[in-house]
Design an enzyme around this catalytic site. Structure first.
Site, mmCIF file in Angstrom:
data_model
loop_
_atom_site.group_PDB
_atom_site.id
_atom_site.type_symbol
_atom_site.label_atom_id
_atom_site.label_comp_id
_atom_site.label_asym_id
_atom_site.label_seq_id
_atom_site.Cartn_x
_atom_site.Cartn_y
_atom_site.Cartn_z
ATOM 1 N N LYS A 67 0.625 -1.166 -0.194
ATOM 2 C CA LYS A 67 -0.031 -0.058 -0.045
ATOM 3 C C LYS A 67 0.816 1.330 0.265
ATOM 4 O O LYS A 67 1.876 1.209 0.790
ATOM 5 C CB LYS A 67 -0.888 -0.002 1.167
ATOM 6 C CG LYS A 67 -1.824 1.288 1.127
ATOM 7 C CD LYS A 67 -2.865 1.187 2.120
ATOM 8 C CE LYS A 67 -2.153 1.635 3.733
ATOM 9 N NZ LYS A 67 -3.131 1.920 4.602
ATOM 10 N N ARG A 110 -10.453 -1.585 7.107
ATOM 11 C CA ARG A 110 -9.386 -2.598 7.578
ATOM 12 C C ARG A 110 -9.218 -1.935 8.788
ATOM 13 O O ARG A 110 -9.073 -2.963 9.815
ATOM 14 C CB ARG A 110 -8.421 -3.045 6.696
ATOM 15 C CG ARG A 110 -7.378 -1.622 6.469
ATOM 16 C CD ARG A 110 -6.282 -1.661 7.463
ATOM 17 N NE ARG A 110 -5.158 -1.229 7.095
ATOM 18 C CZ ARG A 110 -4.241 -0.403 7.827
ATOM 19 N NH1 ARG A 110 -4.701 -0.158 8.900
ATOM 20 N NH2 ARG A 110 -3.023 0.003 7.190
ATOM 21 N N HIS A 137 -12.600 11.454 10.830
ATOM 22 C CA HIS A 137 -13.475 10.648 9.861
ATOM 23 C C HIS A 137 -13.453 9.192 10.150
ATOM 24 O O HIS A 137 -14.534 8.540 9.994
ATOM 25 C CB HIS A 137 -12.670 10.777 8.467
ATOM 26 C CG HIS A 137 -12.984 10.149 7.500
ATOM 27 N ND1 HIS A 137 -14.171 10.363 6.877
ATOM 28 C CD2 HIS A 137 -12.343 9.040 7.002
ATOM 29 C CE1 HIS A 137 -14.149 9.423 5.690
ATOM 30 N NE2 HIS A 137 -13.097 8.648 5.600
ATOM 31 N N SER A 199 -4.727 11.563 16.199
ATOM 32 C CA SER A 199 -3.358 11.459 15.830
ATOM 33 C C SER A 199 -2.618 12.252 16.820
ATOM 34 O O SER A 199 -1.496 12.829 16.584
ATOM 35 C CB SER A 199 -3.501 12.442 14.590
ATOM 36 O OG SER A 199 -4.061 13.778 14.737
ATOM 37 N N THR A 221 -2.059 5.325 17.155
ATOM 38 C CA THR A 221 -0.599 5.445 17.016
ATOM 39 C C THR A 221 -0.020 4.625 15.890
ATOM 40 O O THR A 221 0.004 3.335 16.209
ATOM 41 C CB THR A 221 -0.222 5.132 18.462
ATOM 42 O OG1 THR A 221 -0.832 6.170 19.408
ATOM 43 C CG2 THR A 221 1.319 5.368 18.472
ATOM 44 N N ASP A 222 0.561 5.239 14.932
ATOM 45 C CA ASP A 222 1.263 4.369 13.874
ATOM 46 C C ASP A 222 2.571 5.020 13.339
ATOM 47 O O ASP A 222 2.954 4.661 11.998
ATOM 48 C CB ASP A 222 -0.003 4.153 12.576
ATOM 49 C CG ASP A 222 -0.372 5.608 12.043
ATOM 50 O OD1 ASP A 222 0.239 6.726 12.633
ATOM 51 O OD2 ASP A 222 -1.156 5.405 10.933
ATOM 52 N N GLY A 291 -3.266 -1.474 17.961
ATOM 53 C CA GLY A 291 -3.569 -1.588 16.218
ATOM 54 C C GLY A 291 -2.752 -0.482 15.710
ATOM 55 O O GLY A 291 -3.095 0.594 15.407
#
Length: 320
Positions: A67, A110, A137, A199, A221-222, A291
């Site tokens: 992706k 997802r 969103h 965020s 958290t990514d 996640g």
């Protein structure tokens, strides 16, 4: 090669199909049948954007690809979604490109499916109050997926900008549930399940705010530096994640590890799905799902979208 445009996705793939795809790929990861490649995510120095790649290979489903995309914070002012992405799939036998799939809605589905998988496998079956931290969103997708897993009777919400809570109230009403705006202390005291989807780069929820028996799905958290809950809450909870390597470097557990937490304390949720870990051990245990979002989730839902597009006759075929 098959092209599935973004405009076709909503009519093709349902939250239920997304849930099945994500649950299956988490299980495959823990069996060693699927693995993610290292994530690339960088500030590009233009439009205040973050851009990168998530990729992997699922030997069980033969899903190979990546992706490509990121976060453009100014897109809302242009009438566009801040998160922009496209999924590219490749033939695992030849390496030839097999599909290009619009990834914006798929990413939302997802991500919501991942938290829903955690709610199914880790929350108390008698959970009645769903707490939402964040009203952006993605929050409506999270709520829709969550309510399919437990018999929630009420939704409560908190957001940095309270005026945005109307989005949560409208979605809860559409789902036939009452909604209440609350403080963070009230959130921790009332909610049986809490989804954080912000965020934030500063801890929002603290360990002493959360009641016993709560399940938290921390989905925002990514990236290195982001944080939604304090390290003490990570230490207090029994922690599960999609992938340990991401959890400890770009996920919610990164801060607890810096503070001294042993990564061995974290369990892949796929082990629970496969029956190799019991998951929740008591009604009073605090469980937390970190996640981080793995590339294999995107490949799983994109592969499903391709199949559905072919069945519906809306797949565009081009020569390679």
């Amino acid at each position: 090669m098959i092209i599935v445009p973004e405009k076709e996705i909503a009519a093709l793939i349902t939250p239920e199909a997304s849930f099945e795809a994500v649950e299956a790929v988490f299980a495959a990861m823990s069996r060693g049948d699927a693995y993610n490649f290292p994530v690339i995510r960088e500030a590009i120095g233009h439009a205040d954007a973050l851009y990168g790649f998530k990729s992997g290979f699922d030997r069980a489903g033969l899903a190979l690809g990546l992706k490509s995309g990121g976060y453009w914070p100014g897109n809302a002012d242009k009438g566009l979604t801040n998160h922009q992405s496209t999924v590219f799939l490749f033939d695992a036998d030849t390496g030839q490109p097999s599909a290009m799939v619009g990834g914006n809605l798929l990413t939302a589905l997802r991500t919501a499916a991942a938290s829903a998988v955690s709610i199914k496998h880790l929350s108390r079956p008698d959970s009645k109050v769903l707490g939402m931290v964040g009203a952006g969103h993605q929050s409506v997708f999270q709520m829709r997926a969550a309510v399919q897993q437990r018999g929630f009777e009420k939704v409560i919400g908190w957001n940095y900008h309270p005026e945005m809570l109307s989005r949560l109230e409208e979605e809860a009403s559409a789902l036939g549930l009452p909604f209440e705006a609350v403080t963070l202390d009230e959130m921790g005291a009332q909610a049986d399940v809490i989804i954080t989807i912000t965020s934030s780069f500063d801890a929002i929820l603290k360990a002493d705010q959360i009641k016993d028996g709560t399940h938290l799905a921390c989905m925002g958290t990514d990236t290195k530096g982001k944080q939604e809950v304090d390290a003490a809450l990570i230490e207090r909870a029994t922690v599960f994640t999609d992938e340990i390597a991401q959890s400890t470097t770009i996920g919610e557990a990164q801060h607890a590890v810096i503070a001294g937490m042993n990564p061995a304390q974290i369990t892949e949720i796929g082990k629970v799905i496969n029956g190799d870990h019991k998951g929740r051990s008591s009604a009073s245990e605090v469980t937390l799902f970190d996640g981080t979002g793995v590339g294999l989730q995107d490949l799983a839902v994109a592969s499903k979208a391709v199949t559905l597009a072919q069945e519906a006759g809306v797949a565009i075929e081009v020569a390679v």
